[in-house]
Motif scaffolding. Sequence first.
Motif, PDB file in Angstrom:
ATOM      1  N   TYR A 141      -0.740  15.524  -2.818  1.00  0.00           N
ATOM      2  CA  TYR A 141      -2.164  15.225  -2.950  1.00  0.00           C
ATOM      3  C   TYR A 141      -2.573  14.839  -4.373  1.00  0.00           C
ATOM      4  CZ  TYR A 141      -2.615  16.829   1.815  1.00  0.00           C
ATOM      5  OH  TYR A 141      -2.491  16.953   3.183  1.00  0.00           O
ATOM      6  N   ASN A 142      -1.615  14.792  -5.284  1.00  0.00           N
ATOM      7  CA  ASN A 142      -1.891  14.406  -6.661  1.00  0.00           C
ATOM      8  C   ASN A 142      -2.007  12.879  -6.747  1.00  0.00           C
ATOM      9  OD1 ASN A 142      -1.818  13.774  -9.404  1.00  0.00           O
ATOM     10  ND2 ASN A 142      -0.408  15.435  -9.878  1.00  0.00           N
ATOM     11  N   PRO A 143      -3.131  12.368  -7.234  1.00  0.00           N
ATOM     12  CA  PRO A 143      -3.302  10.910  -7.318  1.00  0.00           C
ATOM     13  C   PRO A 143      -2.228  10.218  -8.169  1.00  0.00           C
ATOM     14  CG  PRO A 143      -5.352  12.044  -7.882  1.00  0.00           C
ATOM     15  CD  PRO A 143      -4.306  13.089  -7.692  1.00  0.00           C
ATOM     16  N   GLU A 144      -1.615  10.930  -9.094  1.00  0.00           N
ATOM     17  CA  GLU A 144      -0.576  10.334  -9.930  1.00  0.00           C
ATOM     18  C   GLU A 144       0.622   9.873  -9.098  1.00  0.00           C
ATOM     19  OE1 GLU A 144       0.559  12.772 -13.249  1.00  0.00           O
ATOM     20  OE2 GLU A 144      -1.515  12.896 -13.972  1.00  0.00           O
ATOM     21  N   THR A 145       0.919  10.575  -8.012  1.00  0.00           N
ATOM     22  CA  THR A 145       2.037  10.188  -7.155  1.00  0.00           C
ATOM     23  C   THR A 145       1.757   8.836  -6.515  1.00  0.00           C
ATOM     24  OG1 THR A 145       2.454  12.537  -6.709  1.00  0.00           O
ATOM     25  CG2 THR A 145       3.555  10.950  -5.282  1.00  0.00           C
ATOM     26  N   TYR A 169       0.858  -1.184   0.000  1.00  0.00           N
ATOM     27  CA  TYR A 169       0.000   0.000   0.000  1.00  0.00           C
ATOM     28  C   TYR A 169       0.897   1.238   0.000  1.00  0.00           C
ATOM     29  CZ  TYR A 169       1.055   0.072   4.979  1.00  0.00           C
ATOM     30  OH  TYR A 169       1.708   0.096   6.180  1.00  0.00           O
ATOM     31  N   VAL A 170       0.313   2.369  -0.344  1.00  0.00           N
ATOM     32  CA  VAL A 170       1.072   3.620  -0.413  1.00  0.00           C
ATOM     33  C   VAL A 170       1.207   4.189   0.994  1.00  0.00           C
ATOM     34  CG1 VAL A 170       1.120   5.957  -1.350  1.00  0.00           C
ATOM     35  CG2 VAL A 170       0.267   4.070  -2.751  1.00  0.00           C
ATOM     36  N   SER A 224       5.351   7.833   4.146  1.00  0.00           N
ATOM     37  CA  SER A 224       6.782   8.021   3.915  1.00  0.00           C
ATOM     38  C   SER A 224       7.120   7.909   2.434  1.00  0.00           C
ATOM     39  CB  SER A 224       7.588   6.992   4.710  1.00  0.00           C
ATOM     40  OG  SER A 224       7.369   7.169   6.089  1.00  0.00           O
ATOM     41  N   ALA A 225       6.507   6.955   1.741  1.00  0.00           N
ATOM     42  CA  ALA A 225       6.741   6.798   0.307  1.00  0.00           C
ATOM     43  C   ALA A 225       6.265   8.040  -0.441  1.00  0.00           C
ATOM     44  CB  ALA A 225       6.045   5.554  -0.216  1.00  0.00           C
ATOM     45  N   LEU A 226       5.092   8.522  -0.093  1.00  0.00           N
ATOM     46  CA  LEU A 226       4.585   9.742  -0.726  1.00  0.00           C
ATOM     47  C   LEU A 226       5.532  10.917  -0.508  1.00  0.00           C
ATOM     48  CD1 LEU A 226       0.740   9.893   0.003  1.00  0.00           C
ATOM     49  CD2 LEU A 226       1.850   9.911  -2.223  1.00  0.00           C
ATOM     50  N   ALA A 227       5.960  11.079   0.719  1.00  0.00           N
ATOM     51  CA  ALA A 227       6.830  12.215   1.056  1.00  0.00           C
ATOM     52  C   ALA A 227       8.150  12.160   0.296  1.00  0.00           C
ATOM     53  CB  ALA A 227       7.086  12.253   2.560  1.00  0.00           C
ATOM     54  N   THR A 228       8.752  10.970   0.229  1.00  0.00           N
ATOM     55  CA  THR A 228      10.044  10.881  -0.452  1.00  0.00           C
ATOM     56  C   THR A 228       9.890  11.050  -1.959  1.00  0.00           C
ATOM     57  OG1 THR A 228       9.914   8.463  -0.435  1.00  0.00           O
ATOM     58  CG2 THR A 228      11.214   9.498   1.317  1.00  0.00           C
ATOM     59  N   GLN A 267      -0.368   6.603  -7.598  1.00  0.00           N
ATOM     60  CA  GLN A 267      -0.452   5.612  -8.675  1.00  0.00           C
ATOM     61  C   GLN A 267       0.930   5.134  -9.099  1.00  0.00           C
ATOM     62  OE1 GLN A 267      -2.787   7.753 -11.543  1.00  0.00           O
ATOM     63  NE2 GLN A 267      -4.689   7.448 -10.402  1.00  0.00           N
ATOM     64  N   LYS A 268       1.895   6.046  -9.123  1.00  0.00           N
ATOM     65  CA  LYS A 268       3.267   5.685  -9.480  1.00  0.00           C
ATOM     66  C   LYS A 268       3.823   4.676  -8.473  1.00  0.00           C
ATOM     67  CE  LYS A 268       7.894   7.635  -9.898  1.00  0.00           C
ATOM     68  NZ  LYS A 268       8.722   8.817  -9.695  1.00  0.00           N
ATOM     69  N   ILE A 269       3.583   4.908  -7.190  1.00  0.00           N
ATOM     70  CA  ILE A 269       4.071   4.020  -6.139  1.00  0.00           C
ATOM     71  C   ILE A 269       3.370   2.664  -6.236  1.00  0.00           C
ATOM     72  CG2 ILE A 269       4.203   3.695  -3.634  1.00  0.00           C
ATOM     73  CD1 ILE A 269       4.422   6.824  -3.469  1.00  0.00           C
ATOM     74  N   GLU A 270       2.052   2.673  -6.460  1.00  0.00           N
ATOM     75  CA  GLU A 270       1.303   1.422  -6.605  1.00  0.00           C
ATOM     76  C   GLU A 270       1.792   0.623  -7.816  1.00  0.00           C
ATOM     77  OE1 GLU A 270      -2.687   2.906  -6.845  1.00  0.00           O
ATOM     78  OE2 GLU A 270      -2.925   2.944  -4.671  1.00  0.00           O
ATOM     79  N   TYR A 271       2.021   1.296  -8.932  1.00  0.00           N
ATOM     80  CA  TYR A 271       2.512   0.636 -10.139  1.00  0.00           C
ATOM     81  C   TYR A 271       3.868  -0.013  -9.872  1.00  0.00           C
ATOM     82  CZ  TYR A 271       4.497  -0.162 -14.723  1.00  0.00           C
ATOM     83  OH  TYR A 271       5.113  -0.738 -15.804  1.00  0.00           O
ATOM     84  N   ASN A 272       4.719   0.716  -9.169  1.00  0.00           N
ATOM     85  CA  ASN A 272       6.052   0.206  -8.858  1.00  0.00           C
ATOM     86  C   ASN A 272       5.964  -1.075  -8.034  1.00  0.00           C
ATOM     87  OD1 ASN A 272       8.997   0.675  -8.937  1.00  0.00           O
ATOM     88  ND2 ASN A 272       8.732   0.731  -6.724  1.00  0.00           N
ATOM     89  N   PHE A 273       5.057  -1.116  -7.068  1.00  0.00           N
ATOM     90  CA  PHE A 273       4.903  -2.325  -6.265  1.00  0.00           C
ATOM     91  C   PHE A 273       4.443  -3.495  -7.130  1.00  0.00           C
ATOM     92  CE2 PHE A 273       2.350  -5.274  -3.708  1.00  0.00           C
ATOM     93  CZ  PHE A 273       3.371  -5.765  -2.911  1.00  0.00           C
TER      94      PHE A 273
END
Length: 119
Positions: A69-73, A14-15, A18-22, A75-81
């Motif tokens: 707060y951009n959903p693309e951020t 899950y996102v 910490s992942a969002l912040a970095t 989504q990028k992390i989810e795609y990477n997982f």
Amino acid sequence: HNKVKFGFTHFSSYVTLSALATECAAKQGKFWEMQENIFKRKQLPDTNEVFLIAKNLNIKMDLFKNDFYNPETSQKIEYNFKLIKYMGLYATPTILINGKPVFDSSSQQEIEVELKKYL
């Protein structure tokens, strides 16, 4: 020399905050600074603390907030997982050298042997 590159990726189903912040900090060239500030804490920061860290790192807060707060951020992390999972990687840390996993990632010797093949 550009023979070896070091990278880091988040590993979570899950996102995380910490992942969002970095990821947001990375867009301003401050990935490692944010990473270091988060991981040196005794507990994971909340949203207010993440924004305070960003401010203290002289990150442009308007851009950081928009990216956060951009959903693309997310989504990028989810795609990477999903990509990591597809590759069959399920442990941290996992070290890849030119796409080949180092099976004993805590073995300095094994890492050095693999790196020497490419240097």
